[in-house]
Design a protein around this motif. Structure first.
Motif, mmCIF file in Angstrom:
data_model
loop_
_atom_site.group_PDB
_atom_site.id
_atom_site.type_symbol
_atom_site.label_atom_id
_atom_site.label_comp_id
_atom_site.label_asym_id
_atom_site.label_seq_id
_atom_site.Cartn_x
_atom_site.Cartn_y
_atom_site.Cartn_z
ATOM 1 N N LEU A 212 10.677 38.701 23.162
ATOM 2 C CA LEU A 212 8.924 37.096 23.718
ATOM 3 C C LEU A 212 9.871 36.075 24.685
ATOM 4 N N TYR B 167 3.344 32.142 23.234
ATOM 5 C CA TYR B 167 4.280 33.008 23.617
ATOM 6 C C TYR B 167 3.793 34.698 25.045
ATOM 7 N N LEU C 129 10.697 30.788 17.120
ATOM 8 C CA LEU C 129 9.331 30.462 17.388
ATOM 9 C C LEU C 129 8.728 30.827 15.673
ATOM 10 N N ASP D 238 11.696 28.406 26.309
ATOM 11 C CA ASP D 238 12.803 28.770 27.443
ATOM 12 C C ASP D 238 12.695 28.655 28.575
ATOM 13 N N THR E 103 14.828 34.441 20.940
ATOM 14 C CA THR E 103 13.055 33.604 20.391
ATOM 15 C C THR E 103 12.355 33.991 19.653
ATOM 16 N N SER F 54 8.657 31.790 25.949
ATOM 17 C CA SER F 54 8.176 31.008 24.623
ATOM 18 C C SER F 54 8.526 29.764 26.658
ATOM 19 N N GLU F 55 7.655 28.926 26.360
ATOM 20 C CA GLU F 55 7.546 27.844 27.454
ATOM 21 C C GLU F 55 8.830 27.247 27.183
#
Length: 172
Positions: free
Chosen positions: A41, A33, A90, A46, A86, A43-44
């Protein structure tokens, strides 16, 4: 997705899409992330979820604007937070959700908040009610009328304390 008694038909396929994205998020928790400029944060997952929701809205509500937390856009129309929480997502804390709100004339008219870990979908449509779907079971949600709004908790970290706050809360 089972039929919802008081939710407009135009939202049923959206709820199916959100359910698919919840399952995607459960099956694709990233190990990498990034941090945004504000240190939140991202991430892909999101990015992917936001793109999928925006594609869905472009096809099914073609004349409406979207604004996504990760990609921006025009305010109004549909507001999308692909993974609200997020960091919790995670690290497996069950306090993260996919959140979508439809705005018309500066008022929220529809919202869905889908808890990624518990698969709970909280749905509300102005004038139609609020519902909770858990494992294909729908329950109508009711406001507790016995507790005065002045003594209510309106978020994890906010207790109503002033009359102006009561007016704000009751407008939601």
């Amino acid at each position: 997705m089972n039929s919802l008694p008081n939710i407009s038909k135009e939202y049923e396929s959206l709820l199916s899409k959100v359910s698919e994205l919840v399952l995607y998020a459960q099956d694709h928790v990233p190990t990498k992330y990034d941090a945004k400029a504000n240190k939140e944060l991202v991430s892909e997952a999101d990015t992917y979820i936001e793109q999928e929701i925006k594609k869905y809205i472009a096809i099914n509500f073609p004349n409406e604007e979207t604004w996504g937390e990760e990609s921006g856009g025009n305010e109004g129309g549909w507001l999308i937070d692909p993974i609200d929480g997020t960091g919790q997502y995670l690290f497996g804390v069950p306090l993260s959700s996919i959140s979508i709100v439809r705005i018309q004339n500066c008022e929220s008219i529809f919202a869905v908040v889908a808890n990624i870990m518990t698969r709970e979908l909280f749905i509300a449509e102005r004038g139609k009610g609020a519902f909770l779907i858990v494992i294909n079971k729908t329950t109508e949600l009711k406001v507790n009328q016995e507790i005065p709004i002045e003594q209510s908790i309106v978020s994890w970290d906010h207790v109503v304390q002033e009359k102006s706050e009561v007016e704000w809360v009751t407008e939601l």
